[in-house]
Write a protein that holds these residues in place. Structure first.
Motif, PDB file in Angstrom:
ATOM      1  N   SER A  46       0.815  -1.138  -0.089  1.00 35.09           N
ATOM      2  CA  SER A  46       0.098  -0.013   0.147  1.00 35.09           C
ATOM      3  C   SER A  46       0.871   1.281  -0.031  1.00 35.09           C
ATOM      4  O   SER A  46       1.879   1.368   0.660  1.00 35.09           O
ATOM      5  CB  SER A  46      -0.947   0.113   1.082  1.00 35.09           C
ATOM      6  OG  SER A  46      -0.365  -0.279   2.259  1.00 35.09           O
ATOM      7  N   LEU A  47       0.200   2.259  -0.809  1.00 37.83           N
ATOM      8  CA  LEU A  47       1.230   3.434  -0.875  1.00 37.83           C
ATOM      9  C   LEU A  47      -0.016   4.414  -0.792  1.00 37.83           C
ATOM     10  O   LEU A  47      -1.115   4.381  -1.385  1.00 37.83           O
ATOM     11  CB  LEU A  47       1.935   3.516  -2.306  1.00 37.83           C
ATOM     12  CG  LEU A  47       3.146   2.891  -2.188  1.00 37.83           C
ATOM     13  CD1 LEU A  47       3.946   2.852  -3.456  1.00 37.83           C
ATOM     14  CD2 LEU A  47       4.357   3.558  -1.039  1.00 37.83           C
ATOM     15  N   PRO A  48       0.264   5.791  -0.341  1.00 41.23           N
ATOM     16  CA  PRO A  48      -0.572   6.795  -0.265  1.00 41.23           C
ATOM     17  C   PRO A  48      -1.357   6.804  -1.693  1.00 41.23           C
ATOM     18  O   PRO A  48      -0.851   7.050  -2.732  1.00 41.23           O
ATOM     19  CB  PRO A  48      -0.168   7.922  -0.116  1.00 41.23           C
ATOM     20  CG  PRO A  48       1.003   7.349   1.052  1.00 41.23           C
ATOM     21  CD  PRO A  48       1.382   6.373   0.161  1.00 41.23           C
ATOM     22  N   GLY A  49      -2.649   6.881  -1.756  1.00 41.79           N
ATOM     23  CA  GLY A  49      -3.494   7.171  -2.967  1.00 41.79           C
ATOM     24  C   GLY A  49      -4.045   5.849  -3.972  1.00 41.79           C
ATOM     25  O   GLY A  49      -4.688   5.842  -4.690  1.00 41.79           O
ATOM     26  N   ILE A  54       0.492   4.354  -8.667  1.00 38.67           N
ATOM     27  CA  ILE A  54       0.829   3.598  -9.898  1.00 38.67           C
ATOM     28  C   ILE A  54       0.900   4.811 -10.770  1.00 38.67           C
ATOM     29  O   ILE A  54       1.774   4.631 -11.734  1.00 38.67           O
ATOM     30  CB  ILE A  54      -0.358   2.494 -10.107  1.00 38.67           C
ATOM     31  CG1 ILE A  54      -0.438   1.481  -9.214  1.00 38.67           C
ATOM     32  CG2 ILE A  54      -0.270   2.297 -11.572  1.00 38.67           C
ATOM     33  CD1 ILE A  54      -1.686   0.695  -9.218  1.00 38.67           C
ATOM     34  N   LEU A  55      -0.206   5.706 -10.880  1.00 37.56           N
ATOM     35  CA  LEU A  55      -0.051   6.844 -12.117  1.00 37.56           C
ATOM     36  C   LEU A  55       1.168   7.660 -11.745  1.00 37.56           C
ATOM     37  O   LEU A  55       1.688   7.995 -13.060  1.00 37.56           O
ATOM     38  CB  LEU A  55      -1.401   7.550 -11.755  1.00 37.56           C
ATOM     39  CG  LEU A  55      -2.601   6.775 -12.479  1.00 37.56           C
ATOM     40  CD1 LEU A  55      -3.791   7.442 -12.266  1.00 37.56           C
ATOM     41  CD2 LEU A  55      -2.512   6.403 -14.017  1.00 37.56           C
ATOM     42  N   ASP A  56       1.650   8.195 -10.583  1.00 30.77           N
ATOM     43  CA  ASP A  56       2.951   8.859 -10.558  1.00 30.77           C
ATOM     44  C   ASP A  56       4.107   8.136 -10.666  1.00 30.77           C
ATOM     45  O   ASP A  56       5.130   8.806 -10.690  1.00 30.77           O
ATOM     46  CB  ASP A  56       2.846   9.284  -8.975  1.00 30.77           C
ATOM     47  CG  ASP A  56       1.635  10.282  -8.873  1.00 30.77           C
ATOM     48  OD1 ASP A  56       1.074  10.809 -10.114  1.00 30.77           O
ATOM     49  OD2 ASP A  56       1.271  10.738  -7.686  1.00 30.77           O
ATOM     50  N   CYS A  57       4.025   6.970 -10.594  1.00 37.13           N
ATOM     51  CA  CYS A  57       5.409   6.173 -10.697  1.00 37.13           C
ATOM     52  C   CYS A  57       5.783   6.129 -12.417  1.00 37.13           C
ATOM     53  O   CYS A  57       5.022   6.245 -13.168  1.00 37.13           O
ATOM     54  CB  CYS A  57       5.259   4.895 -10.248  1.00 37.13           C
ATOM     55  SG  CYS A  57       4.568   3.328 -11.127  1.00 37.13           S
ATOM     56  N   ASP A  58       7.222   5.808 -12.434  1.00 31.59           N
ATOM     57  CA  ASP A  58       7.758   5.850 -13.870  1.00 31.59           C
ATOM     58  C   ASP A  58       7.863   4.449 -14.294  1.00 31.59           C
ATOM     59  O   ASP A  58       8.532   4.316 -15.591  1.00 31.59           O
ATOM     60  CB  ASP A  58       9.017   6.356 -13.805  1.00 31.59           C
ATOM     61  CG  ASP A  58      10.121   5.772 -12.847  1.00 31.59           C
ATOM     62  OD1 ASP A  58       9.942   4.696 -12.469  1.00 31.59           O
ATOM     63  OD2 ASP A  58      11.244   6.605 -12.859  1.00 31.59           O
ATOM     64  N   ASP A  62      10.945   2.502  -9.111  1.00 31.25           N
ATOM     65  CA  ASP A  62      10.897   3.005  -7.877  1.00 31.25           C
ATOM     66  C   ASP A  62       9.863   2.267  -7.100  1.00 31.25           C
ATOM     67  O   ASP A  62       9.756   1.125  -7.414  1.00 31.25           O
ATOM     68  CB  ASP A  62      10.092   4.537  -8.197  1.00 31.25           C
ATOM     69  CG  ASP A  62       8.849   4.378  -8.775  1.00 31.25           C
ATOM     70  OD1 ASP A  62       8.234   3.220  -8.872  1.00 31.25           O
ATOM     71  OD2 ASP A  62       8.293   5.485  -9.184  1.00 31.25           O
ATOM     72  N   ALA A  63       9.567   2.712  -5.988  1.00 32.21           N
ATOM     73  CA  ALA A  63       9.007   1.558  -4.715  1.00 32.21           C
ATOM     74  C   ALA A  63       7.804   1.321  -5.340  1.00 32.21           C
ATOM     75  O   ALA A  63       7.466   0.134  -5.199  1.00 32.21           O
ATOM     76  CB  ALA A  63       8.771   2.569  -3.609  1.00 32.21           C
ATOM     77  N   CYS A  67       6.344  -2.647  -5.858  1.00 29.32           N
ATOM     78  CA  CYS A  67       5.013  -3.293  -5.290  1.00 29.32           C
ATOM     79  C   CYS A  67       4.533  -4.245  -6.289  1.00 29.32           C
ATOM     80  O   CYS A  67       3.678  -4.885  -5.839  1.00 29.32           O
ATOM     81  CB  CYS A  67       4.331  -2.112  -4.485  1.00 29.32           C
ATOM     82  SG  CYS A  67       5.115  -1.367  -3.108  1.00 29.32           S
ATOM     83  N   ILE A  68       4.528  -3.720  -7.464  1.00 35.27           N
ATOM     84  CA  ILE A  68       3.649  -4.613  -8.435  1.00 35.27           C
ATOM     85  C   ILE A  68       4.751  -5.523  -9.133  1.00 35.27           C
ATOM     86  O   ILE A  68       4.176  -6.748  -9.281  1.00 35.27           O
ATOM     87  CB  ILE A  68       3.312  -3.609  -9.655  1.00 35.27           C
ATOM     88  CG1 ILE A  68       2.145  -2.502  -9.123  1.00 35.27           C
ATOM     89  CG2 ILE A  68       2.609  -4.327 -10.690  1.00 35.27           C
ATOM     90  CD1 ILE A  68       1.040  -3.087  -8.620  1.00 35.27           C
ATOM     91  N   SER A  69       5.847  -5.369  -9.340  1.00 36.59           N
ATOM     92  CA  SER A  69       6.832  -6.033 -10.089  1.00 36.59           C
ATOM     93  C   SER A  69       7.009  -7.397  -9.082  1.00 36.59           C
ATOM     94  O   SER A  69       7.082  -8.578  -9.976  1.00 36.59           O
ATOM     95  CB  SER A  69       7.950  -5.422 -10.738  1.00 36.59           C
ATOM     96  OG  SER A  69       8.635  -5.079  -9.601  1.00 36.59           O
TER      97      SER A  69
END
Ligand SMILES: [Zn+2]
Length: 146
Positions: A46-49, A54-58, A62-63, A67-69
């Motif tokens: 879990s991450l804020p939002g 997910i939309l903010d990550c590149d 990154d973290a 979390c998905i990979s």
């Protein structure tokens, strides 16, 4: 304290459930995933939002990406569940929206966009998008499948 380790010699799981960190929602979210979706074994980053992270990550390294990979690649999770919730502080809370309907529509769109972004990297996963909505004068949480 010592407790039973239920996953001895088990390294794979069914799903990754990606949700917001908010303390007001995560316990009920776990219950919903287990009892409502019938998914018993899952990673639960879990991450804020939620979708916002997910939309903010590149999608590089990154973290949020990890979390998905890690669930998708290392644990071979076949399902990706993304959960946003009403009155999410990462989006400025409910006060940022004209109405609850507008807020829900906004989160539905965020969830769809997050799915689209991840689909580029993980096209073969099953995606489940959920909006956790406050109901009955905020007495209950309703998990709405988008
Ligand atoms: Zn939140």
């Amino acid at each position: 304290m010592k407790t039973k380790f239920r996953y001895k010699d088990i390294h794979l799981c069914e799903a990754v459930v990606f949700a917001c960190i908010d303390f007001r929602f995560w316990r009920e979210t776990l219950e919903f995933v287990e009892n409502g979706l019938g998914i018993k074994h899952f990673d639960f980053p879990s991450l804020p939002g939620g979708a916002k992270a997910i939309l903010d990550c590149d999608l590089a390294n990154d973290a949020a990406t990890q979390c998905i990979s890690v669930p998708c690649e290392l644990h071979q999770a076949g399902k990706i569940v993304i959960i946003n919730h009403e009155d999410c502080g990462a989006y400025g809370g409910s006060k940022e929206f004209q109405s609850r309907e507008v807020e829900q529509k906004f989160h539905e769109e965020e969830l769809r966009r997050a799915k689209e972004k991840l689909s580029a990297k993980y096209p073969d996963k099953e995606y489940i998008l959920i909006y956790a909505k406050l109901d009955d004068e905020k007495e209950n949480i309703e998990f709405v499948r988008i």
